[in-house]
Design a protein around this motif. Structure first.
Motif, PDB file in Angstrom:
ATOM      1  N   ASP A  33       0.805  -1.216   0.000  1.00 30.28           N
ATOM      2  CA  ASP A  33       0.000   0.000   0.000  1.00 30.28           C
ATOM      3  C   ASP A  33       0.841   1.270   0.000  1.00 30.28           C
ATOM      4  OD1 ASP A  33       0.968  -0.279   2.550  1.00 30.28           O
ATOM      5  OD2 ASP A  33      -0.885   0.348   3.527  1.00 30.28           O
ATOM      6  N   ALA A  34       2.108   1.177  -0.338  1.00 30.97           N
ATOM      7  CA  ALA A  34       2.972   2.354  -0.387  1.00 30.97           C
ATOM      8  C   ALA A  34       2.450   3.332  -1.438  1.00 30.97           C
ATOM      9  CB  ALA A  34       4.402   1.952  -0.705  1.00 30.97           C
ATOM     10  N   GLY A  35       2.331   4.580  -1.055  1.00 29.67           N
ATOM     11  CA  GLY A  35       1.822   5.593  -1.974  1.00 29.67           C
ATOM     12  C   GLY A  35       0.314   5.633  -2.060  1.00 29.67           C
ATOM     13  N   ALA A  36      -0.365   4.808  -1.301  1.00 27.32           N
ATOM     14  CA  ALA A  36      -1.826   4.781  -1.351  1.00 27.32           C
ATOM     15  C   ALA A  36      -2.390   5.747  -0.307  1.00 27.32           C
ATOM     16  CB  ALA A  36      -2.315   3.369  -1.092  1.00 27.32           C
ATOM     17  N   GLY A  37      -3.638   5.662  -0.095  1.00 27.16           N
ATOM     18  CA  GLY A  37      -4.269   6.504   0.912  1.00 27.16           C
ATOM     19  C   GLY A  37      -4.739   7.811   0.314  1.00 27.16           C
ATOM     20  N   ASN A  38      -4.429   8.882   0.997  1.00 28.01           N
ATOM     21  CA  ASN A  38      -4.944  10.179   0.589  1.00 28.01           C
ATOM     22  C   ASN A  38      -3.980  10.969  -0.286  1.00 28.01           C
ATOM     23  OD1 ASN A  38      -3.064  10.701   2.499  1.00 28.01           O
ATOM     24  ND2 ASN A  38      -4.458  11.674   3.945  1.00 28.01           N
ATOM     25  N   THR A  39      -2.899  10.386  -0.724  1.00 31.40           N
ATOM     26  CA  THR A  39      -1.907  11.110  -1.520  1.00 31.40           C
ATOM     27  C   THR A  39      -2.499  11.627  -2.823  1.00 31.40           C
ATOM     28  OG1 THR A  39      -0.192   9.698  -0.590  1.00 31.40           O
ATOM     29  CG2 THR A  39       0.392  10.972  -2.521  1.00 31.40           C
ATOM     30  N   LEU A  40      -3.195  10.775  -3.542  1.00 32.17           N
ATOM     31  CA  LEU A  40      -3.784  11.189  -4.818  1.00 32.17           C
ATOM     32  C   LEU A  40      -4.888  12.218  -4.604  1.00 32.17           C
ATOM     33  CD1 LEU A  40      -3.883  10.868  -7.866  1.00 32.17           C
ATOM     34  CD2 LEU A  40      -5.491   9.000  -7.540  1.00 32.17           C
ATOM     35  N   LEU A  41      -5.702  12.024  -3.587  1.00 32.17           N
ATOM     36  CA  LEU A  41      -6.769  12.985  -3.294  1.00 32.17           C
ATOM     37  C   LEU A  41      -6.184  14.353  -2.997  1.00 32.17           C
ATOM     38  CD1 LEU A  41      -9.767  13.636  -2.687  1.00 32.17           C
ATOM     39  CD2 LEU A  41      -9.298  12.969  -0.331  1.00 32.17           C
ATOM     40  N   TYR A  42      -5.120  14.397  -2.204  1.00 26.98           N
ATOM     41  CA  TYR A  42      -4.500  15.670  -1.863  1.00 26.98           C
ATOM     42  C   TYR A  42      -3.834  16.317  -3.079  1.00 26.98           C
ATOM     43  CZ  TYR A  42      -5.240  14.792   3.104  1.00 26.98           C
ATOM     44  OH  TYR A  42      -5.788  14.571   4.332  1.00 26.98           O
ATOM     45  N   ALA A  43      -3.224  15.520  -3.942  1.00 29.21           N
ATOM     46  CA  ALA A  43      -2.562  16.080  -5.129  1.00 29.21           C
ATOM     47  C   ALA A  43      -3.577  16.691  -6.086  1.00 29.21           C
ATOM     48  CB  ALA A  43      -1.757  15.005  -5.829  1.00 29.21           C
ATOM     49  N   VAL A  44      -4.639  15.970  -6.372  1.00 26.44           N
ATOM     50  CA  VAL A  44      -5.676  16.494  -7.263  1.00 26.44           C
ATOM     51  C   VAL A  44      -6.382  17.677  -6.606  1.00 26.44           C
ATOM     52  CG1 VAL A  44      -7.868  15.961  -8.394  1.00 26.44           C
ATOM     53  CG2 VAL A  44      -6.001  14.324  -8.467  1.00 26.44           C
ATOM     54  N   ALA A  47      -4.290  20.863  -6.872  1.00 24.37           N
ATOM     55  CA  ALA A  47      -4.302  21.447  -8.215  1.00 24.37           C
ATOM     56  C   ALA A  47      -5.641  22.116  -8.524  1.00 24.37           C
ATOM     57  CB  ALA A  47      -3.999  20.382  -9.257  1.00 24.37           C
ATOM     58  N   VAL A  48      -6.739  21.457  -8.191  1.00 22.12           N
ATOM     59  CA  VAL A  48      -8.064  22.003  -8.517  1.00 22.12           C
ATOM     60  C   VAL A  48      -8.384  23.215  -7.664  1.00 22.12           C
ATOM     61  CG1 VAL A  48     -10.531  21.500  -8.472  1.00 22.12           C
ATOM     62  CG2 VAL A  48      -8.951  19.841  -9.415  1.00 22.12           C
ATOM     63  N   ILE A  49      -8.084  23.148  -6.388  1.00 21.10           N
ATOM     64  CA  ILE A  49      -8.339  24.299  -5.525  1.00 21.10           C
ATOM     65  C   ILE A  49      -7.439  25.459  -5.930  1.00 21.10           C
ATOM     66  CG2 ILE A  49      -8.119  25.137  -3.149  1.00 21.10           C
ATOM     67  CD1 ILE A  49      -9.145  22.381  -2.281  1.00 21.10           C
ATOM     68  N   GLY A  50      -6.258  25.142  -6.448  1.00 20.87           N
ATOM     69  CA  GLY A  50      -5.358  26.184  -6.928  1.00 20.87           C
ATOM     70  C   GLY A  50      -5.812  26.827  -8.229  1.00 20.87           C
ATOM     71  N   GLY A  94     -15.421  16.934  -0.367  1.00 21.80           N
ATOM     72  CA  GLY A  94     -16.440  17.976  -0.526  1.00 21.80           C
ATOM     73  C   GLY A  94     -15.849  19.287  -1.000  1.00 21.80           C
ATOM     74  N   VAL A  95     -14.707  19.658  -0.441  1.00 20.66           N
ATOM     75  CA  VAL A  95     -14.033  20.885  -0.876  1.00 20.66           C
ATOM     76  C   VAL A  95     -13.586  20.745  -2.328  1.00 20.66           C
ATOM     77  CG1 VAL A  95     -11.997  22.329  -0.502  1.00 20.66           C
ATOM     78  CG2 VAL A  95     -13.338  21.565   1.441  1.00 20.66           C
ATOM     79  N   LEU A  96     -13.086  19.561  -2.685  1.00 26.68           N
ATOM     80  CA  LEU A  96     -12.687  19.306  -4.072  1.00 26.68           C
ATOM     81  C   LEU A  96     -13.891  19.365  -5.004  1.00 26.68           C
ATOM     82  CD1 LEU A  96     -10.606  18.467  -6.166  1.00 26.68           C
ATOM     83  CD2 LEU A  96     -10.929  16.116  -5.451  1.00 26.68           C
ATOM     84  N   LEU A  97     -15.006  18.794  -4.594  1.00 30.42           N
ATOM     85  CA  LEU A  97     -16.229  18.839  -5.394  1.00 30.42           C
ATOM     86  C   LEU A  97     -16.719  20.277  -5.564  1.00 30.42           C
ATOM     87  CD1 LEU A  97     -18.420  17.172  -6.808  1.00 30.42           C
ATOM     88  CD2 LEU A  97     -19.609  17.063  -4.631  1.00 30.42           C
ATOM     89  N   LEU A  98     -16.644  21.063  -4.510  1.00 37.28           N
ATOM     90  CA  LEU A  98     -17.036  22.467  -4.582  1.00 37.28           C
ATOM     91  C   LEU A  98     -16.148  23.229  -5.566  1.00 37.28           C
ATOM     92  CD1 LEU A  98     -18.821  24.751  -3.395  1.00 37.28           C
ATOM     93  CD2 LEU A  98     -16.976  25.124  -1.756  1.00 37.28           C
ATOM     94  N   ALA A  99     -14.838  22.998  -5.497  1.00 39.23           N
ATOM     95  CA  ALA A  99     -13.914  23.683  -6.403  1.00 39.23           C
ATOM     96  C   ALA A  99     -14.168  23.276  -7.851  1.00 39.23           C
ATOM     97  CB  ALA A  99     -12.468  23.384  -6.015  1.00 39.23           C
ATOM     98  N   ALA A 100     -14.424  21.988  -8.093  1.00 39.91           N
ATOM     99  CA  ALA A 100     -14.703  21.528  -9.456  1.00 39.91           C
ATOM    100  C   ALA A 100     -16.030  22.088  -9.956  1.00 39.91           C
ATOM    101  CB  ALA A 100     -14.723  20.008  -9.504  1.00 39.91           C
ATOM    102  N   SER A 101     -17.018  22.204  -9.080  1.00 40.09           N
ATOM    103  CA  SER A 101     -18.320  22.767  -9.469  1.00 40.09           C
ATOM    104  C   SER A 101     -18.194  24.243  -9.838  1.00 40.09           C
ATOM    105  CB  SER A 101     -19.328  22.614  -8.341  1.00 40.09           C
ATOM    106  OG  SER A 101     -19.524  21.262  -8.038  1.00 40.09           O
ATOM    107  N   VAL A 102     -17.430  24.974  -9.050  1.00 43.85           N
ATOM    108  CA  VAL A 102     -17.211  26.389  -9.351  1.00 43.85           C
ATOM    109  C   VAL A 102     -16.501  26.531 -10.691  1.00 43.85           C
ATOM    110  CG1 VAL A 102     -15.905  28.437  -8.626  1.00 43.85           C
ATOM    111  CG2 VAL A 102     -17.263  27.175  -6.965  1.00 43.85           C
TER     112      VAL A 102
END
Length: 115
Positions: A33-44, A47-50, A94-102
């Protein structure tokens, strides 16, 4: 344009392979499970919130770093509040979904203005 895209994928995958080899050699082992978890969620999320669009487009590295700071502040704040681990994923998503919706609404609005 296609050459640039292919080159970007080749460079990214090569660097990922090198980092995996270095991590393995440094730790003398790797868990499945190395590299798994929330790493991808945080990376995307960073970028999206940015401001980088999920639907293609351009973004700046500076904005992605600011998005990363927002994600880190959310994760740190939820940790300090003692929120359950699963809620961290839900709130960050939810924050990611909000940013993508905006972003989607802004694209739709700018497309309707151009017509």
């Amino acid at each position: 344009m296609t050459r640039i895209r292919v080159a970007a994928f080749v460079i990214s995958s090569s660097l990922a392979a090198i980092s995996g080899i270095l991590a393995t050699s440094r730790l003398s082992s790797v868990t499945p499970d190395a590299g798994a978890g929330n790493t991808l969620l945080y990376a995307v999320g960073a970028a999206v919130i940015g401001g980088t669009s999920l639907f293609g487009g351009r973004g700046r590295a500076r904005d992605a770093v600011l998005g990363g700071l927002v994600i880190a502040i959310i994760a740190n704040g939820l940790g300090l509040l003692g929120v359950a681990a699963y809620l961290n994923f839900v709130i960050t998503g939810g924050v990611l979904l909000l940013a993508a919706s905006v972003d989607a609404l802004a694209r739709r609005r700018s497309a309707s203005v151009r017509r």
